[in-house]
Write a protein that holds these residues in place. Structure first.
Motif, PDB file in Angstrom:
ATOM      1  N   ILE A   1      47.501  50.920  16.376  1.00 52.33           N
ATOM      2  CA  ILE A   1      48.907  50.897  16.948  1.00 52.33           C
ATOM      3  C   ILE A   1      48.705  51.699  18.225  1.00 52.33           C
ATOM      4  N   ALA A   2      48.075  52.598  18.020  1.00 50.20           N
ATOM      5  CA  ALA A   2      47.688  53.467  19.473  1.00 50.20           C
ATOM      6  C   ALA A   2      46.922  52.657  20.589  1.00 50.20           C
ATOM      7  N   ALA A   3      46.168  51.868  20.053  1.00 47.81           N
ATOM      8  CA  ALA A   3      45.420  50.789  21.024  1.00 47.81           C
ATOM      9  C   ALA A   3      46.278  49.873  21.545  1.00 47.81           C
ATOM     10  N   GLU A   4      47.089  49.581  20.848  1.00 49.46           N
ATOM     11  CA  GLU A   4      48.339  48.450  21.104  1.00 49.46           C
ATOM     12  C   GLU A   4      49.009  49.087  22.320  1.00 49.46           C
ATOM     13  N   TRP A   5      49.380  49.953  22.116  1.00 46.40           N
ATOM     14  CA  TRP A   5      50.450  50.940  23.327  1.00 46.40           C
ATOM     15  C   TRP A   5      49.521  51.329  24.472  1.00 46.40           C
ATOM     16  N   GLN A   6      48.419  51.700  24.187  1.00 48.16           N
ATOM     17  CA  GLN A   6      47.398  52.083  25.257  1.00 48.16           C
ATOM     18  C   GLN A   6      47.069  50.957  26.296  1.00 48.16           C
ATOM     19  N   ALA A   7      47.185  49.470  25.492  1.00 49.96           N
ATOM     20  CA  ALA A   7      46.864  48.350  26.204  1.00 49.96           C
ATOM     21  C   ALA A   7      47.816  47.827  27.046  1.00 49.96           C
ATOM     22  N   GLN A   8      49.105  48.449  26.899  1.00 51.54           N
ATOM     23  CA  GLN A   8      50.147  48.016  27.587  1.00 51.54           C
ATOM     24  C   GLN A   8      50.074  48.224  29.127  1.00 51.54           C
ATOM     25  N   GLU A   9      50.448  47.269  30.056  1.00 52.62           N
ATOM     26  CA  GLU A   9      50.453  47.370  31.623  1.00 52.62           C
ATOM     27  C   GLU A   9      51.786  47.235  32.180  1.00 52.62           C
ATOM     28  N   GLY A  10      52.357  47.908  33.065  1.00 55.26           N
ATOM     29  CA  GLY A  10      53.391  47.746  33.498  1.00 55.26           C
ATOM     30  C   GLY A  10      54.505  47.466  32.537  1.00 55.26           C
ATOM     31  N   THR A  11      55.209  46.373  32.138  1.00 53.47           N
ATOM     32  CA  THR A  11      56.293  46.420  31.314  1.00 53.47           C
ATOM     33  C   THR A  11      55.719  46.143  29.806  1.00 53.47           C
ATOM     34  N   ILE A  12      56.715  46.756  28.851  1.00 52.29           N
ATOM     35  CA  ILE A  12      55.945  46.617  27.717  1.00 52.29           C
ATOM     36  C   ILE A  12      56.240  45.115  27.032  1.00 52.29           C
ATOM     37  N   GLU A  13      55.063  44.646  26.189  1.00 53.89           N
ATOM     38  CA  GLU A  13      55.265  43.191  25.858  1.00 53.89           C
ATOM     39  C   GLU A  13      55.179  43.445  24.321  1.00 53.89           C
ATOM     40  N   PRO A  14      56.395  43.510  23.673  1.00 49.77           N
ATOM     41  CA  PRO A  14      56.354  43.528  22.186  1.00 49.77           C
ATOM     42  C   PRO A  14      55.466  42.614  21.520  1.00 49.77           C
ATOM     43  N   LEU A  15      55.356  41.252  21.850  1.00 48.12           N
ATOM     44  CA  LEU A  15      54.626  40.249  21.161  1.00 48.12           C
ATOM     45  C   LEU A  15      53.180  40.650  21.368  1.00 48.12           C
ATOM     46  N   SER A  16      52.637  41.435  22.107  1.00 49.81           N
ATOM     47  CA  SER A  16      51.292  41.602  22.300  1.00 49.81           C
ATOM     48  C   SER A  16      51.144  42.972  21.272  1.00 49.81           C
ATOM     49  N   MET A  17      51.900  43.279  20.614  1.00 43.25           N
ATOM     50  CA  MET A  17      51.823  44.518  19.635  1.00 43.25           C
ATOM     51  C   MET A  17      52.189  44.185  18.279  1.00 43.25           C
ATOM     52  N   PRO A  18      51.526  43.290  17.589  1.00 39.68           N
ATOM     53  CA  PRO A  18      51.680  42.840  16.269  1.00 39.68           C
ATOM     54  C   PRO A  18      51.851  43.769  15.072  1.00 39.68           C
ATOM     55  N   HIS A  19      50.640  44.819  15.562  1.00 40.01           N
ATOM     56  CA  HIS A  19      50.709  45.818  14.282  1.00 40.01           C
ATOM     57  C   HIS A  19      51.873  46.849  14.458  1.00 40.01           C
ATOM     58  N   THR A  20      52.388  46.967  15.770  1.00 38.58           N
ATOM     59  CA  THR A  20      53.503  47.865  15.771  1.00 38.58           C
ATOM     60  C   THR A  20      54.862  47.139  15.192  1.00 38.58           C
ATOM     61  N   ARG A  21      54.836  45.835  15.401  1.00 42.35           N
ATOM     62  CA  ARG A  21      55.971  45.355  15.033  1.00 42.35           C
ATOM     63  C   ARG A  21      56.111  44.946  13.650  1.00 42.35           C
ATOM     64  N   THR A  22      55.036  44.919  12.840  1.00 47.30           N
ATOM     65  CA  THR A  22      54.948  44.965  11.510  1.00 47.30           C
ATOM     66  C   THR A  22      55.311  46.265  10.848  1.00 47.30           C
ATOM     67  N   ALA A  23      54.607  47.333  11.424  1.00 45.67           N
ATOM     68  CA  ALA A  23      54.893  48.703  10.802  1.00 45.67           C
ATOM     69  C   ALA A  23      56.180  49.018  11.111  1.00 45.67           C
TER      70      ALA A  23
END
Length: 238
Positions: A50-72
């Motif tokens: 999940i930390a890696a998903e947040w670290q990978a965000q650039e500019g605006t936050i894209e929830p669809l690119s963060m599937p583990h965050t969404r499931t958690a």
């Protein structure tokens, strides 16, 4: 008017121990769920993903690119408050499992279902202690209440994080048995997904591939793979 999107405000996303679990920190600030609950994860492996998903965000936050965050988030905000209800919903699949409803013709489809689905029912009987019986046709015929009750108890024992992913393993395949098979590594994940699609493969052979249906199937396959990965991370010792 364009939809407003949150923008990245942090430099570093990292994992920190939090009691018996792990949290994700954005420049030292704890990530919270949409319902403002603390995002406390059961394993370092899941927290790191999940930390890696947040670290990978650039500019605006894209929830669809963060599937583990969404499931958690779903596990904490939706499953935890209604754990019993979600477990009961999934237990109902045991009384109408995909693997138990067989075609009466043509002979080749009947044989394909038998070859793919009977071993999974045998596995459930041996490993889970619940023997579900196949039926011909689509009319509902109740399964042994004791077998369904045993499966229900197994579901009820899952943690909220396990149950959030298990929900997708079951609902995407239409089979409680296949959900458990994926959860317990009874077969490779791709093979379990293929077993759930015996009927769809048959239809494609007879009538050709429908592009729209194929797109839906591919999205479901990705979601199934994600659910398996999520539950593996949630159950990890690391």
């Amino acid at each position: 008017m364009s939809e407003w999107k949150a923008r990245r405000f942090w430099t570093t996303a990292e994992v920190a121990e939090q009691g018996d679990g792990y949290s994700v920190l954005l420049d030292g600030r704890e990530v919270r769920t949409p319902a403002k609950a603390a995002l406390i994860l059961p394993s370092r492996a899941l927290a790191s993903q999940i930390a890696a998903e947040w670290q990978a965000q650039e500019g605006t936050i894209e929830p669809l690119s963060m599937p583990h965050t969404r499931t958690a988030n779903s596990a904490i905000d939706k499953v935890m408050p209604q754990h019993a209800e979600v477990a009961a919903l999934l237990a109902d699949y045991g009384d109408s499992d995909l693997l138990c409803y067989r075609a009466d013709s043509p002979a080749e489809l009947v044989e394909r279902q038998k070859a793919a689905w009977d071993p999974m029912l045998d596995w459930a009987a041996e490993t889970l202690g619940a023997r579900l019986l196949p039926r011909t046709g689509v009319i509902h015929q109740p399964q042994d209440p004791q077998a369904v009750a045993l499966l229900s108890r197994r579901i009820g024992a899952l943690s909220a994080f396990e149950l959030a992913a298990f929900h997708d393993l079951v609902s995407l395949t239409g089979s409680l048995v296949l959900g458990f098979a994926a959860f317990l590594n009874a077969a490779p994940t791709n093979r379990i997904w293929e077993i759930s699609r015996i009927d769809e493969f048959w239809q494609q052979e007879q009538w050709g591939v429908d592009d729209d249906a194929q797109d839906v199937a591919e999205r479901k396959s990705v979601a199934f793979q994600h659910a398996k990965h999520f539950v593996d991370l949630a159950r990890s010792d690391s």
